[in-house]
Design a protein around this motif. Structure first.
Motif, short mmCIF file in Angstrom:
data_model
loop_
_atom_site.label_atom_id
_atom_site.label_comp_id
_atom_site.label_asym_id
_atom_site.label_seq_id
_atom_site.Cartn_x
_atom_site.Cartn_y
_atom_site.Cartn_z
N UNK A 295 -3.31 -10.37 -0.06
CA UNK A 295 -4.08 -9.19 0.48
C UNK A 295 -4.47 -8.42 -0.08
N UNK A 296 -3.41 -7.87 -1.27
CA UNK A 296 -4.21 -6.46 -2.11
C UNK A 296 -5.50 -6.92 -2.86
N UNK A 297 -5.72 -8.11 -3.35
CA UNK A 297 -6.11 -8.49 -4.01
C UNK A 297 -7.53 -8.52 -3.39
N UNK A 298 -7.33 -9.33 -2.16
CA UNK A 298 -8.48 -9.80 -1.68
C UNK A 298 -9.46 -8.61 -0.29
N UNK A 299 -8.33 -7.81 -0.29
CA UNK A 299 -9.48 -6.33 0.21
C UNK A 299 -10.02 -5.92 -0.93
N UNK A 300 -9.04 -5.93 -1.84
CA UNK A 300 -9.02 -4.80 -3.83
C UNK A 300 -10.80 -5.79 -3.82
N UNK B 89 -0.54 5.83 -5.10
CA UNK B 89 1.13 5.26 -5.09
C UNK B 89 0.81 4.23 -5.82
N UNK B 90 0.11 3.08 -6.23
CA UNK B 90 0.40 2.37 -7.15
C UNK B 90 0.71 2.71 -8.80
N UNK B 91 0.84 3.79 -9.04
CA UNK B 91 1.62 4.32 -10.59
C UNK B 91 3.16 3.98 -9.83
N UNK B 92 3.41 4.58 -8.65
CA UNK B 92 4.95 5.13 -8.59
C UNK B 92 5.33 3.11 -8.07
N UNK B 93 4.61 2.64 -7.06
CA UNK B 93 4.86 1.19 -7.13
C UNK B 93 5.30 0.31 -8.45
N UNK B 94 5.38 0.57 -9.40
CA UNK B 94 4.68 0.30 -10.64
C UNK B 94 6.13 0.16 -11.52
N UNK B 95 6.62 1.51 -10.97
CA UNK B 95 8.58 1.82 -11.18
C UNK B 95 9.53 1.27 -10.79
N UNK C 286 7.21 -2.56 2.45
CA UNK C 286 6.73 -0.96 3.27
C UNK C 286 5.34 -0.21 2.71
N UNK C 287 6.46 -0.13 1.64
CA UNK C 287 5.21 1.23 0.96
C UNK C 287 3.60 0.67 0.55
N UNK C 288 3.93 -1.19 0.15
CA UNK C 288 2.72 -1.56 0.20
C UNK C 288 1.55 -1.34 0.60
N UNK C 289 2.18 -1.36 2.28
CA UNK C 289 1.70 -1.44 3.46
C UNK C 289 0.61 -0.04 4.02
N UNK C 290 1.07 0.72 3.19
CA UNK C 290 -0.58 2.15 3.57
C UNK C 290 -2.00 1.58 2.56
N UNK C 291 -1.41 0.91 1.21
CA UNK C 291 -2.77 0.66 0.40
C UNK C 291 -3.23 -0.35 0.59
N UNK C 292 -2.59 -1.17 1.80
CA UNK C 292 -3.57 -1.91 2.23
C UNK C 292 -4.57 -1.17 3.33
#
Length: 244
Positions: A25-30, A139-145, A215-221
Motif C-alpha cells: 500500500x505504501x508503494x501504491x500511494x507513494x 518517520x521513514x528514517x526512524x523505521x530504517x533503524x 502501527x508505526x507505518x500506519x501514520x505514513x500511509x
C-alpha cells in the motif's frame, strides 16, 4: 506445543502478512503521489518498487530518496515564489490591460489564463506549509533503524501467484495459502531478526515488535492518502475555476 505458543505464532504470522500488505500500500500511494507531483511540477521522479524479492531496506531507501527529491523541488520553487511572488505577475498583467482600457471581463479572463494548467503555486504552498515531506522523511528514517531491514518482503509473506503466466501450474494457482513449511520458515526468520536478549518467548517478542512496526507505518500511509487526496481536490477545483 502449548496453546499460548500457537497463539503467538498466529500473531507473528498475521503481523508479518499485514506488514507485507502495508508495504504494498505504501508503494501504491507513494507512486500515485509521485505521478501527481511529476504531472503538475514538471519533474521526472522515479516510481518506487515493492516486489516480493525486494529488500526491505532498499525499499525504504527508495522512499526516502523520493521524499528528498520532492522536498528539494518544493524548496527551490518556494524560494523562487518568494523572490517573484505570483501576485506581482498578476498585477503586471492587469495594470498592462488597464492602460489599454480593457473591460473587467477581459481582466478576469487574463487572470484565468495566467493560472490555466499551472498548479505549481498551490502544490508548493500545500507541501511547504504542511511540512508533510519533512515528517515523512523523519518517520521513514526512524523505521530504517528497525532490525528487519535486511529481510526481503517474501520473508514476511508470499502472495499466491495466480494466472500470472501460462507457465503457472494448476496446483500453484489453486493453492489457497502458503505451505506449512513456508510459514515455519517465515516465523524462524522473523524471530531471528527480531530476537532480543533475555526474551523468554522469542516468537511472542517478535510478534510484539512487528505489531509495533506496523502501527508505526500506519501514520505514513494516512499522510500519503491525505496529501494525495488534498492535491487531487485542489487541482480539480483550480481546473474548474479556470474553465468557468
Amino acid at each position: 506445543m502449548s496453546s499460548v505458543s500457537e497463539k503467538d505464532k498466529e500473531r507473528l504470522a498475521q503481523a508479518a502478512k499485514i506488514f507485507f500488505f502495508c508495504i504494498q500500500d505504501l508503494a501504491s500511494f507513494t507512486n500515485t503521489f509521485i505521478d501527481l507531483f511529476n504531472c503538475n511540477m514538471n519533474t521526472q521522479i522515479l516510481s518506487v518498487t515493492a516486489r516480493q524479492d525486494c529488500n526491505v531496506n532498499n525499499f525504504f531507501e527508495q522512499m526516502v530518496q523520493v521524499v528528498k527529491e520532492m522536498q528539494s523541488v518544493v524548496d527551490a520553487k518556494h524560494a523562487k515564489m518568494q523572490k517573484e511572488p505570483l501576485y506581482s505577475k498578476i498585477a503586471t498583467t492587469l495594470f498592462s490591460m488597464v492602460e489599454k482600457d480593457s473591460n473587467l471581463m477581459a481582466l478576469q479572463q487574463s487572470a484565468k489564463e495566467l493560472f490555466k494548467n499551472n498548479f505549481e503555486p498551490a502544490i508548493v504552498s500545500l507541501l511547504n506549509s504542511s511540512h508533510i515531506l519533512g515528517s515523512l522523511e523523519t518517520s521513514l528514517s526512524l523505521l530504517m533503524k528497525c532490525p528487519i531491514m535486511n529481510l526481503q518482503l517474501s520473508d514476511f509473506y508470499r502472495k499466491d501467484i495466480k494466472e500470472q503466466s501460462d507457465a503457472t501450474t494448476s496446483e500453484e494457482s489453486m493453492s489457497p495459502r502458503p505451505s506449512e513449511n513456508t510459514i515455519t520458515d517465515t516465523l524462524k526468520k522473523l524471530a531471528e531478526a527480531l530476537k532480543t536478549e533475555n526474551a523468554k518467548n522469542t516468537i511472542e517478542s517478535a510478534a510484539d515488535q512487528l505489531e509495533q512496526i506496523v502501527k508505526t507505518i500506519g501514520p505514513n500511509l494516512e499522510i500519503l492518502k491525505t496529501v494525495t487526496k488534498t492535491m487531487e481536490t485542489n487541482i480539480s477545483e483550480l481546473k474548474k475555476d479556470s474553465n468557468e
